[in-house]
Design an enzyme around this catalytic site. Structure first.
Site, PDB file in Angstrom:
ATOM      1  N   GLY A 278     -11.046   8.458   9.627  1.00  0.00           N
ATOM      2  CA  GLY A 278     -11.260   7.597   8.266  1.00  0.00           C
ATOM      3  C   GLY A 278     -10.640   8.915   7.240  1.00  0.00           C
ATOM      4  O   GLY A 278     -10.005   9.785   7.505  1.00  0.00           O
ATOM      5  N   ASN A 279     -11.326   8.936   6.060  1.00  0.00           N
ATOM      6  CA  ASN A 279     -10.751   9.657   5.020  1.00  0.00           C
ATOM      7  C   ASN A 279     -12.180  10.103   4.062  1.00  0.00           C
ATOM      8  O   ASN A 279     -13.502   9.522   4.360  1.00  0.00           O
ATOM      9  CB  ASN A 279      -9.632   9.518   4.024  1.00  0.00           C
ATOM     10  CG  ASN A 279     -10.049   7.856   3.601  1.00  0.00           C
ATOM     11  OD1 ASN A 279     -11.088   7.673   2.796  1.00  0.00           O
ATOM     12  ND2 ASN A 279      -9.229   6.834   3.943  1.00  0.00           N
ATOM     13  N   ARG A 280     -12.003  10.901   3.052  1.00  0.00           N
ATOM     14  CA  ARG A 280     -13.108  11.315   2.063  1.00  0.00           C
ATOM     15  C   ARG A 280     -13.341  10.523   1.107  1.00  0.00           C
ATOM     16  O   ARG A 280     -14.213  10.852   0.238  1.00  0.00           O
ATOM     17  CB  ARG A 280     -12.715  12.835   1.730  1.00  0.00           C
ATOM     18  CG  ARG A 280     -12.395  13.762   2.923  1.00  0.00           C
ATOM     19  CD  ARG A 280     -12.201  15.312   2.200  1.00  0.00           C
ATOM     20  NE  ARG A 280     -11.788  16.249   3.374  1.00  0.00           N
ATOM     21  CZ  ARG A 280     -12.580  16.823   4.119  1.00  0.00           C
ATOM     22  NH1 ARG A 280     -13.983  16.469   3.808  1.00  0.00           N
ATOM     23  NH2 ARG A 280     -12.136  17.640   4.963  1.00  0.00           N
TER      24      ARG A 280
END
Length: 406
Positions: free
Chosen positions: A203-205
């Site tokens: 995933g990412n932030r």
């Protein structure tokens, strides 16, 4: 700042609105109606605001406060606003301190309605809303949800965080015109998650705040909005918006493809994972097993934004659809943030690109944003630092100008 409170059950939420404004450094004077005090006492509002509370035009006559309160206000917000109060505002009544204040005020006025669905949909209420908007009052769309009793529908007071954010837009000089009335807008938001096994994912932030702000502001400007959201913070659902939840990039691609054909504006604010695991393990991968996490093979995800522009070229979606992309960039040895963004808009073929410098925790998860709006001809417009609602207004202002006249 004046916070008016009318006599509805949602008056208790006004306490959170007061706190939201004061925490951002604003001085708040609460002006409830007499009926509102049946729900929340004056002492509560005085304690939260640090200012005295009055309801009648004959209170503090020596201060002529029925005139002074409105004259000194930089912003008037009414939350909740009942059907009765809006009718009195339209009629120009001044029979209590709140209506007198609104009649005197020359600053922006924001009205957040709260009532049962039947009241909200009644022709008299709809006509009053239209009249107030014609006079320059910002009337927010109510939320859809649980009402006083067991019934559910449109008419719920927006979340206090939403009221504060949208009201501060007006204080910041941003309008909420009904220039998207009759338009259909599609927004994507949040990060995608690509499953490795039942426990782990790539995933990412991204928090989803910018995409949610875009959907909220578009809906408040009159658009019919669909929001397709991946992983997001615990954000309130934008008022009057159809929300569709997805997890992975391929799910996002499918939902966008199913809805893109009839949209006037598509804003791809989601942070889509570039890669996914080639296979998803059916059980949790053990660190000491032969199938350790270090052996996860990746496959490139579809480029959804490029696919949209290709669909437009090939006639699968309208040639008039305005497509807005996002570029979350950091500078490196091959170029600056803007260099990368300029290459991206040429490569993707969208009409407008919002570029963010996301290095060192500058954007993801934060309530403020800044960046540059870029067009295919290489022109760059700086978007000054502001709340994500303010940035959403700037993006929509530019997108609206690109919609062909019909």
């Amino acid at each position: 700042m004046v916070l008016g409170v009318a006599g509805g059950i949602a008056a208790y939420k006004a306490c959170h609105v007061v706190r939201g404004f004061t925490e951002q450094g604003h001085s708040v004077r609460v002006v409830p109606t007499e009926s509102a005090l049946n729900f929340v006492g004056a002492a509560t509002f005085e304690a939260l605001s640090g200012n005295p509370v009055s309801t009648g035009v004959f209170d503090r006559v020596e201060e002529v406060q029925h005139v002074r309160v409105g004259q000194e206000a930089d912003l008037v917000v009414i939350a909740p606003a009942t059907a009765d109060l809006m009718a009195r505002l339209v009629a120009g009544r001044a029979d209590d301190l709140l209506t007198a204040t609104c009649l005197v005020a020359t600053c922006p006025v924001v009205v957040a309605p709260a009532m049962h669905t039947e009241m909200w949909n009644h022709p008299a209420t709809r006509a009053n809303v239209a009249t107030l908007r014609d006079r320059g009052v910002t009337v927010l769309e109510p939320a859809h949800g649980r009402l006083t009793g067991p019934d559910t529908g449109a008419g719920r007071l927006p979340d206090p965080e939403q009221i504060v954010a949208l009201s501060l837009l007006r204080l910041d000089g941003c309008e909420l015109p009904q220039d998207l009335s009759g338009r259909r807008v599609l927004v994507t938001a949040g990060g995608t998650r690509e499953n490795i096994d039942p426990v782990r994912y790539l995933g990412n932030r991204s928090s989803g705040r910018q995409g949610f702000a875009l959907a909220e502001v578009a809906a408040q400007r009159g658009a019919e909005v669909t929001l397709i959201a991946g992983a997001t913070d615990e954000l309130p659902v934008p008022c009057g918006v159809e929300l569709i939840r997805i997890s992975s990039a391929r799910e996002l691609e499918g939902e966008v493809a199913a809805r893109a054909a009839d949209r006037d504006i598509i804003i791809m604010a989601a942070a889509v994972a570039d890669y996914r695991p080639t296979t998803t393990a059916p059980a949790k991968l053990k660190k000491n097993s032969a199938s350790a996490l270090t052996g996860v093979e990746l496959t490139e995800n579809p480029d959804i934004l490029a696919g949209l522009t290709a669909s437009r070229r090939e006639g699968r979606i309208s040639a008039d659809t305005v497509i807005v992309g996002f570029a979350a960039e950091t500078g490196d040895d091959t170029g600056s943030v803007l260099d990368h963004a300029l290459r991206k808009i040429r490569r993707k073929g969208c009409d407008l690109l919002m570029c963010n410098d996301v290095g060192s925790g500058k954007v993801f998860g934060r309530r403020r944003n800044r960046g540059w709006l870029i067009t295919p001809d290489g022109s760059v417009t700086e978007v000054d630092d502001g709340t994500k609602f303010r940035v959403a207004s700037a993006i929509l202002d530019s997108a609206v100008r690109l919609i062909p006249d019909r």
